[in-house]
Design a protein around this motif. Sequence first.
Motif, PDB file in Angstrom:
ATOM      1  N   VAL A 112     -70.690  38.701  28.818  1.00 50.24           N
ATOM      2  CA  VAL A 112     -71.185  38.091  27.587  1.00 50.24           C
ATOM      3  C   VAL A 112     -72.033  39.084  26.801  1.00 50.24           C
ATOM      4  O   VAL A 112     -72.454  40.129  27.318  1.00 50.24           O
ATOM      5  N   GLN A 113     -72.309  38.727  25.567  1.00 54.42           N
ATOM      6  CA  GLN A 113     -73.216  39.501  24.721  1.00 54.42           C
ATOM      7  C   GLN A 113     -74.466  38.685  24.446  1.00 54.42           C
ATOM      8  O   GLN A 113     -74.394  37.462  24.264  1.00 54.42           O
ATOM      9  N   LEU A 114     -75.613  39.372  24.420  1.00 55.91           N
ATOM     10  CA  LEU A 114     -76.859  38.696  24.045  1.00 55.91           C
ATOM     11  C   LEU A 114     -76.863  38.539  22.529  1.00 55.91           C
ATOM     12  O   LEU A 114     -76.847  39.529  21.800  1.00 55.91           O
ATOM     13  N   VAL A 115     -76.878  37.300  22.058  1.00 57.96           N
ATOM     14  CA  VAL A 115     -76.756  37.041  20.626  1.00 57.96           C
ATOM     15  C   VAL A 115     -78.095  36.673  19.999  1.00 57.96           C
ATOM     16  O   VAL A 115     -78.149  36.266  18.838  1.00 57.96           O
ATOM     17  N   ARG A 116     -79.142  36.829  20.753  1.00 55.35           N
ATOM     18  CA  ARG A 116     -80.503  36.636  20.246  1.00 55.35           C
ATOM     19  C   ARG A 116     -81.441  37.474  21.097  1.00 55.35           C
ATOM     20  O   ARG A 116     -81.168  37.727  22.269  1.00 55.35           O
ATOM     21  N   GLN A 117     -82.537  37.912  20.503  1.00 61.82           N
ATOM     22  CA  GLN A 117     -83.501  38.707  21.256  1.00 61.82           C
ATOM     23  C   GLN A 117     -84.044  37.879  22.427  1.00 61.82           C
ATOM     24  O   GLN A 117     -84.394  36.707  22.259  1.00 61.82           O
ATOM     25  N   PRO A 118     -84.097  38.432  23.661  1.00 57.03           N
ATOM     26  CA  PRO A 118     -84.622  37.671  24.801  1.00 57.03           C
ATOM     27  C   PRO A 118     -86.016  37.128  24.519  1.00 57.03           C
ATOM     28  O   PRO A 118     -86.857  37.796  23.908  1.00 57.03           O
TER      29      PRO A 118
END
Length: 680
Positions: free
Chosen positions: A202-208
Amino acid sequence: MAPHPNKRQNSLPSSFISIQDLLNHKRGVGNLVNVIGIIRDFKPPISTRGSDSKCEISLYDRYTEDGSLDSLTLNVFRPANEMPNPGLGDVIVLFQAKLQSHSDTLSLVTHWTTDIYLYSSSQIPHPPEGALKALRPQPRKTTHNPGQPIHEYVSVLYHSIDKSCIPSEAEFQDIKAKSITVNEKFKELKDIRVDTFVDVIVQLVRQPYDTGDRITLWISDYTENDSFFHFAWKGPVLADRPADPYGYESVMPYGASSGGEWKGPFGKRSMQVTCFDPHTTFIREQGLSFGSWVMLRNLQIKYGRNGANLEGFLREDRGSSGLKINITQMDITDTESLDPRLKEAVRRKRDYQELKKDQMQQIFNASMAGKKRKSDLAEMETTPSDKPRRNRKKTKKKSMGHDESVTSSAVVSTVSSLTGSVKCEYENKPISTFEEILNPIYLKTKVNGQQVELQLPFVNLNYRADVRVVNFMPPDLRDFAKPKKISEYGMLSDHEESDANSDEDRESIADRAAVRQWEWRFFLELEDANAPKDHREKKKTLWVAVNNSSAQCLLDLDASDLHEDQENLDTLRHRLFFLWGELEDKKSIGEENKRHADQVALANRDSNRPPLHSSDDESIAPQKQDIELRSSQISNTPFSCCIRQYGVKVLEQDPAKADAGEGKRWQRMFGLFGTRITST
């Protein structure tokens, strides 16, 4: 084996590089190369859960002096019906395969321009006969065709090389059985279900979102799941619009509203994941952020606090060797070892971005249409005296828009060289004159029952010509290498990588990850070395483009930032001297004389002084200097080179000339290939 009398057959064709030279780092990682080898291992295609399959081919072209084997792995990503199916011991010819490195191990991977040719080992004749009859049919359309020099070299290679390293048929079948494995635990997000443990890419689509004891991630693989929260695009944010007029945000997953406005992906394509130690420490140490691609293993799937949407949980996981880290950051630039499942996720992201762009354009068009209707209604209510002024403004604006045009300019270049210093690959091909090359080609056909001849905008043909170089562009050798940005979509076989100054580079960094590489891109103006029939006629010239692979063949040198890499710049200048002699020095003098003449002309204009004649001693007229430059090159010894004709699409406003689709026309181009400077 004793050398064959025909030495050309024993020599690797000039546009190819040996496997040993690749392993000795004579080509930089990321470059496209042409290679010929014998197949010693083959792992059959496996599914990638997308349109492409993957297979691996191991090839070699010689033993080293100490008896070890120089071998290289080729990773092939293609649809199943276009996959090569080689036999062990077959000869493979590769055009435009990309050189990759992973953990200091070099290998090759197919690029969207890669062509693969296979020669059946059982049908390869003994030299001097070429191996054309052993060439297998192609499962897909190709752009590079092996010629007689390659057919002859295939025969020499196959019958001169030690084939003892090739496995037996029984060993091959065992390798084949072990290579076909499938990991059932891996799932795409669209297939996950409650109360399961899965592996996902998956891709991170928001800053952690870090709260100290845990970190919240929002992930997507750009598939849709009905049990995910639906993120709807609300259009442009308006200052007077209530933040949440109907209370929709009250049912959002916990933490979804943190981090500012949701920027996508929209729809049911994203899931929240809560991470606990030791994964939180790993996320902080590795600097995982918005846009990072990761593999999450043993991800627990449950319903979240709102009881309506699936969420993921990455908890402490103890194995036989202690705590396990179930997060792996994936490198999208390392296409040699690229996980095919990551490739398919990136492909889905690209498709989603294109769909989003189209939908937003439709919304924008609808909005503009609504504004126009309001404007028309307001105009109907104006007084008659107001209309002429409005109409004049609209007419002026329309006229200004009609006069705008898009033009393209071609850059050029100059070259000359010595016969013994430059070699042409297709030495047996007849020499073509520039008059023959530049003559238009006509197609005879019938239109409404009448026989007519239609001029073709271009033809895909290769030529061999005797030439001298008379100019080059860009004028500064440091600009012969250009920067190139590779987007994450560059790993896709059907994606054409963009130049560094393209529209794609104006996209947000959040939309793509990019790394900068360098490639050769310059132009040479060639003069036909054959005298015209009428000696009073001026010799014809044409510009040829030298792309990255052609320049690598010509120079035996990889591109780099020549404004910073003085060693490579010196090597480039030294090798080009064998191609064009003192042309660079003469061109530099000419450029300086032109600048001086421009300065003198400006001073004359400011002082109302009459312009200088070309016979004045104070400067040399640019026109005269250019004539002297060209006449000095006529004495240069000509050389043979390979030239290809092809077509490119350019903008065209005249519909009658748009023969390449709406707003586009074909423009004929010429390029250099298969030519090498042999003196270094």
